[in-house]
Structure formats: structure tokens, C-alpha cells
Design a protein around this motif. Sequence first.
Motif, mmCIF file in Angstrom:
data_model
loop_
_atom_site.group_PDB
_atom_site.id
_atom_site.type_symbol
_atom_site.label_atom_id
_atom_site.label_comp_id
_atom_site.label_asym_id
_atom_site.label_seq_id
_atom_site.Cartn_x
_atom_site.Cartn_y
_atom_site.Cartn_z
ATOM 1 N N SER A 71 -6.146 4.602 11.782
ATOM 2 C CA SER A 71 -5.112 4.672 10.964
ATOM 3 C C SER A 71 -5.912 4.952 9.393
ATOM 4 O O SER A 71 -5.047 5.184 8.440
ATOM 5 C CB SER A 71 -4.954 2.979 10.622
ATOM 6 O OG SER A 71 -4.145 2.483 11.677
ATOM 7 N N CYS A 302 -9.178 -1.407 0.445
ATOM 8 C CA CYS A 302 -7.797 -1.076 -0.097
ATOM 9 C C CYS A 302 -7.004 -1.105 1.110
ATOM 10 O O CYS A 302 -6.008 -1.604 1.127
ATOM 11 C CB CYS A 302 -7.856 -0.105 -1.038
ATOM 12 S SG CYS A 302 -8.640 -0.487 -2.753
ATOM 13 N N TYR A 303 -7.179 -0.184 2.215
ATOM 14 C CA TYR A 303 -6.587 0.045 3.378
ATOM 15 C C TYR A 303 -6.141 -1.162 4.072
ATOM 16 O O TYR A 303 -5.238 -1.590 4.209
ATOM 17 C CB TYR A 303 -7.193 1.038 4.256
ATOM 18 C CG TYR A 303 -6.651 0.916 5.525
ATOM 19 C CD1 TYR A 303 -5.353 1.506 5.745
ATOM 20 C CD2 TYR A 303 -6.867 0.362 6.680
ATOM 21 C CE1 TYR A 303 -4.597 1.479 6.998
ATOM 22 C CE2 TYR A 303 -6.339 0.281 7.668
ATOM 23 C CZ TYR A 303 -5.259 0.635 7.904
ATOM 24 O OH TYR A 303 -4.648 0.795 9.187
ATOM 25 N N LEU A 304 -7.300 -2.011 4.182
ATOM 26 C CA LEU A 304 -7.097 -3.396 5.057
ATOM 27 C C LEU A 304 -6.186 -4.314 4.314
ATOM 28 O O LEU A 304 -5.559 -5.085 4.888
ATOM 29 C CB LEU A 304 -8.375 -3.644 5.409
ATOM 30 C CG LEU A 304 -9.159 -2.948 6.391
ATOM 31 C CD1 LEU A 304 -10.684 -3.580 6.553
ATOM 32 C CD2 LEU A 304 -8.732 -2.781 7.717
ATOM 33 N N ASP A 305 -6.192 -4.229 2.945
ATOM 34 C CA ASP A 305 -5.397 -5.130 1.974
ATOM 35 C C ASP A 305 -4.149 -4.726 1.885
ATOM 36 O O ASP A 305 -3.285 -5.318 1.117
ATOM 37 C CB ASP A 305 -6.298 -5.372 0.833
ATOM 38 C CG ASP A 305 -7.433 -6.240 0.793
ATOM 39 O OD1 ASP A 305 -7.616 -6.737 2.085
ATOM 40 O OD2 ASP A 305 -8.488 -6.365 0.000
ATOM 41 N N GLY A 306 -3.988 -3.439 2.238
ATOM 42 C CA GLY A 306 -2.539 -2.947 2.145
ATOM 43 C C GLY A 306 -2.270 -2.420 0.718
ATOM 44 O O GLY A 306 -1.217 -2.195 0.293
ATOM 45 N N GLN A 307 -3.289 -1.867 0.191
ATOM 46 C CA GLN A 307 -3.165 -1.335 -1.250
ATOM 47 C C GLN A 307 -3.424 0.233 -1.194
ATOM 48 O O GLN A 307 -4.075 0.639 -0.186
ATOM 49 C CB GLN A 307 -4.203 -2.114 -2.062
ATOM 50 C CG GLN A 307 -3.960 -3.696 -2.137
ATOM 51 C CD GLN A 307 -2.843 -3.884 -2.960
ATOM 52 O OE1 GLN A 307 -2.238 -3.484 -3.788
ATOM 53 N NE2 GLN A 307 -2.195 -4.995 -2.287
#
Length: 313
Positions: A71, A302-307
Motif C-alpha cells: 500500500s 501519515c499513511y497509517l493514520d490516513g493522512q
Amino acid sequence: MKPALLVLNLQVPAHLQQMEQSFPDFDMIYAPEADQCEAAIAAHGARVLCVCTIGSTGLSAAQMQRMPKLSLVCAMGAGYENIDVAYAKAHGIAVGNGAGTNDECVADHAMGLMIAAVRGIVRYDKATRAGTWRSALPLPPNVSGKRLGIVGLGTIGAKIAKRAAAFDMPVGYHNRKPREGVSHQYFDSLLALAAWADVLLVATPGGAGTSHLINTEVLNALGEKGFLVNIARGSVVDTQALADAVRSGRVAGAGLDVYESEPLPPQELLELDAVVLTPHVAGWSPEAVQNSVDRFIANMRCYLDGQPLVSPI
């Protein structure tokens, strides 16, 4: 079973530990060599969620296809020429890089290569160690006041231009189009820039679009008193054409941090004492590498936090 973070570029133990501590819910798989990468994908591809790489190593579409849960792909450093960005985006894979993390370091190194090449510092060092005094050596030209032509006035190119101002160097540049808010002279033709410049400095991205951009015609335009500096990608310069130009005196010299044969040295240039070589270290310093690791971690968080990523491609 935990998802996997696959790290494909060389890391020191402290930085691997920093990554592991930052993402304890991931298994980190370190595979900096090609055979290790192949083995890692074969064994763990089904659970790889994120990949950390660099532009020269990249990540191909074929590799991504073997990681069905992939991802996120991040390049440490600004370059991403060997990451198949088009495939990644078409398949919903986020792609980021480390833009800005080593710009200062690269700009510093570029100036060092330029000074070393123009002033003949490496060859004069060898001569001094061999007992040769200055009266037996040719006079090296000034750096101050020389015209600096930058091929690719991006962020790094702009930082190099800023440093060149301290040497009273007029700066010209060639991009696909002029940059807004830039006072340096713009050349819409690379040949025109090369003919104008005393030093032609390559700071353009790599990839198919810039392969052998610096060729015999450009080197001839640069001329017998001109110097070439490359801190971009080795593929941008035709190595054989440069060797022929230096050997025949059609250009005065060069300073290269990158070359087509990496990691092997450029055999065509090794015998030429007018060429200064360093092993692709322009972006390497303790500060710059730490910045790159920190940026990768920030992008992945950021990716894991949906940002949005800090520096998306």
C-alpha cells in the motif's frame, strides 16, 4: 501474523532500530542486496504492506505484483527514477520520497566538486605528494566570476545557485519552462546554456527522459575551457562522450558524484586526472541520512493514520 515493512536500501543499525521502534506492529525485513530482496519477496511478499527503497534501487511493477497487500512505497532521498510510479498509482499504492532531506548536503558537495575540478585540487595534491612544486604546474583558473549553467533548477539547483552567488558567479539555467520568481537567466535550449557557461552543472532528475542528455554535442558547446559537474544521476551523462571530450581537450575537466556504471567505477574516466570522482555521496552526511530516515518514518506514519504523506510523489 504481523504485516511486513520491507527495507531495500542500506541502513546503519541505529536507523534500523529507529524504524523497528517506530513501528512495533510490523515485522521489519532488511534486504539491501538484490538476492536478499528476491528472497524476501518470495518468502514474505504476501504480507508486505510498506516498502522503503531509494531511487537507484527502485521497485518494479513485477515486484509490486508479488506483494498483493502493498500500500505504500517510499524512496529515501529525492530520486525515485526506478520506482514504477505509474503502476503504483494505478493500483492504489501511495508513493512518497524524501524531498528536501539532503538538499543542503548535495549543494555543498556540488560546490566542492566544482572547486576541486576547476582549481585542479586533486591532481595538485598528487603532484605535491610526488615532490612537484608549483612552478612546474599550470595555473588553475579562478572559480569566482565564472558563469554557472545549471541543468535543472529545482530545489537543489536553487541552493547551488545561492552558494554560487558568494563566488560572484552569474547563473543561468535550463528547465522545460522558466521558474516563476527566479531572476537567473533562463535558456530554453540546453545547447545555448552550455555555450554560455564556464561550468555546466547537472541537477536534473534521472530516468528515460534525461538519459544521455549531456552528450557530445552539449560537451562541444561547453568548450575547451568548460567544466562539467554532475550530482544528479549517472544516466544523464554519456560517459564515453565525456571521456572522449576530456581526453581530446574539448572540455577542460569534470567533477562527478554519479556515473552510469554504479557501483563500479567509470573505467573510461579513471585515467583522466582532469576528472574528480566521488562514490555517490553528495547526499550523504550524518545529518542528511538522519533527515531521510525521519522523513520515511513521518511518511509512513501519515499513511497509517490516513493522512496525506509529508512528501508525496
